[in-house]
Write a protein that holds these residues in place. Structure first.
Motif, mmCIF file in Angstrom:
data_model
loop_
_atom_site.group_PDB
_atom_site.id
_atom_site.type_symbol
_atom_site.label_atom_id
_atom_site.label_comp_id
_atom_site.label_asym_id
_atom_site.label_seq_id
_atom_site.Cartn_x
_atom_site.Cartn_y
_atom_site.Cartn_z
ATOM 1 N N VAL A 77 39.249 44.631 42.272
ATOM 2 C CA VAL A 77 39.549 44.301 43.651
ATOM 3 C C VAL A 77 39.491 45.734 44.566
ATOM 4 O O VAL A 77 38.527 45.507 45.551
ATOM 5 C CB VAL A 77 41.222 43.955 43.981
ATOM 6 N N LEU A 78 39.683 46.619 44.395
ATOM 7 C CA LEU A 78 39.507 47.828 45.129
ATOM 8 C C LEU A 78 37.994 48.285 45.144
ATOM 9 O O LEU A 78 37.290 48.522 46.096
ATOM 10 C CB LEU A 78 40.154 49.208 44.602
ATOM 11 N N ARG A 79 37.283 48.182 44.014
ATOM 12 C CA ARG A 79 35.838 48.600 43.926
ATOM 13 C C ARG A 79 34.958 47.568 44.568
ATOM 14 O O ARG A 79 34.007 47.729 45.397
ATOM 15 C CB ARG A 79 35.271 48.367 42.449
ATOM 16 N N THR A 80 35.407 46.031 44.550
ATOM 17 C CA THR A 80 34.815 45.121 45.412
ATOM 18 C C THR A 80 34.768 45.406 46.985
ATOM 19 O O THR A 80 34.065 45.166 47.662
ATOM 20 C CB THR A 80 35.352 43.682 44.934
ATOM 21 N N SER A 81 36.033 45.736 47.346
ATOM 22 C CA SER A 81 36.582 46.052 48.718
ATOM 23 C C SER A 81 35.602 47.153 49.252
ATOM 24 O O SER A 81 34.821 47.109 50.392
ATOM 25 C CB SER A 81 37.743 46.320 48.991
ATOM 26 N N LEU A 82 35.361 48.216 48.457
ATOM 27 C CA LEU A 82 34.625 49.453 48.953
ATOM 28 C C LEU A 82 33.006 49.075 49.183
ATOM 29 O O LEU A 82 32.293 49.372 49.935
ATOM 30 C CB LEU A 82 34.646 50.392 47.798
ATOM 31 N N PHE A 83 32.768 48.058 48.001
ATOM 32 C CA PHE A 83 31.225 47.858 47.887
ATOM 33 C C PHE A 83 30.945 47.014 48.985
ATOM 34 O O PHE A 83 29.759 46.833 49.367
ATOM 35 C CB PHE A 83 30.733 47.025 46.667
ATOM 36 N N ASP A 84 31.879 45.710 49.554
ATOM 37 C CA ASP A 84 31.691 45.009 50.452
ATOM 38 C C ASP A 84 31.564 45.860 51.905
ATOM 39 O O ASP A 84 30.581 45.439 52.611
ATOM 40 C CB ASP A 84 32.761 44.107 50.801
ATOM 41 N N ARG A 85 32.361 46.990 51.972
ATOM 42 C CA ARG A 85 32.030 47.866 53.196
ATOM 43 C C ARG A 85 30.820 48.283 53.140
ATOM 44 O O ARG A 85 30.089 48.764 54.398
ATOM 45 C CB ARG A 85 33.313 48.699 53.252
ATOM 46 N N TRP A 86 30.621 48.992 52.034
ATOM 47 C CA TRP A 86 29.076 49.836 51.880
ATOM 48 C C TRP A 86 27.963 48.718 52.418
ATOM 49 O O TRP A 86 27.352 49.268 53.212
ATOM 50 C CB TRP A 86 29.283 50.313 50.698
ATOM 51 N N VAL A 87 28.052 47.501 51.864
ATOM 52 C CA VAL A 87 26.906 46.672 52.167
ATOM 53 C C VAL A 87 26.847 46.249 53.709
ATOM 54 O O VAL A 87 25.915 46.219 54.232
ATOM 55 C CB VAL A 87 27.043 45.727 51.092
#
Length: 108
Positions: free
Chosen positions: A48-58
């Motif tokens: 969940v944390l990785r996905t949240s970071l990736f969503d912010r980067w994208v």
């Protein structure tokens, strides 16, 4: 692939959800599978944390480069529509690979 999906669903079931992925919760509810074996894995929170970071980067990248797209293909990035090539490694948060020596897995 069930662990990231289940992690997103478990996150959605919490009152203080990070991602709010109701579609993941619907998919998990519709699959006939015993997901309880993943309940004790620390990787659920990590997913969940990785996905949240990736969503912010994208989201940040696409805000800065609305026409920018990219696809990872066998270690080479192909750009159907070229975005400015200022710092391509900034999207993934790592340093660019060194090309002056072989990768460690090729030294054997």
């Amino acid at each position: 692939m069930f662990i990231p999906l289940y992690g997103r669903a478990v996150d959605d079931w919490k009152p203080d959800a990070i991602l709010r992925d109701t579609r993941a919760a619907e998919i998990v509810a519709s699959i006939d599978y015993d997901f309880s074996r993943f309940d004790t894995l620390p990787s659920l929170t990590g997913t969940v944390l990785r996905t949240s970071l990736f969503d912010r980067w994208v989201t940040g990248f696409l805000a800065a480069h609305p026409t920018g797209t990219g696809r990872r293909d066998r270690g080479r990035t192909q750009h159907p529509v070229r975005a400015p090539r200022q710092r391509p490694h900034a999207l993934v948060g790592s340093r660019p690979a060194r090309r002056d020596r072989p990768a460690p897995h090729r030294l054997r």
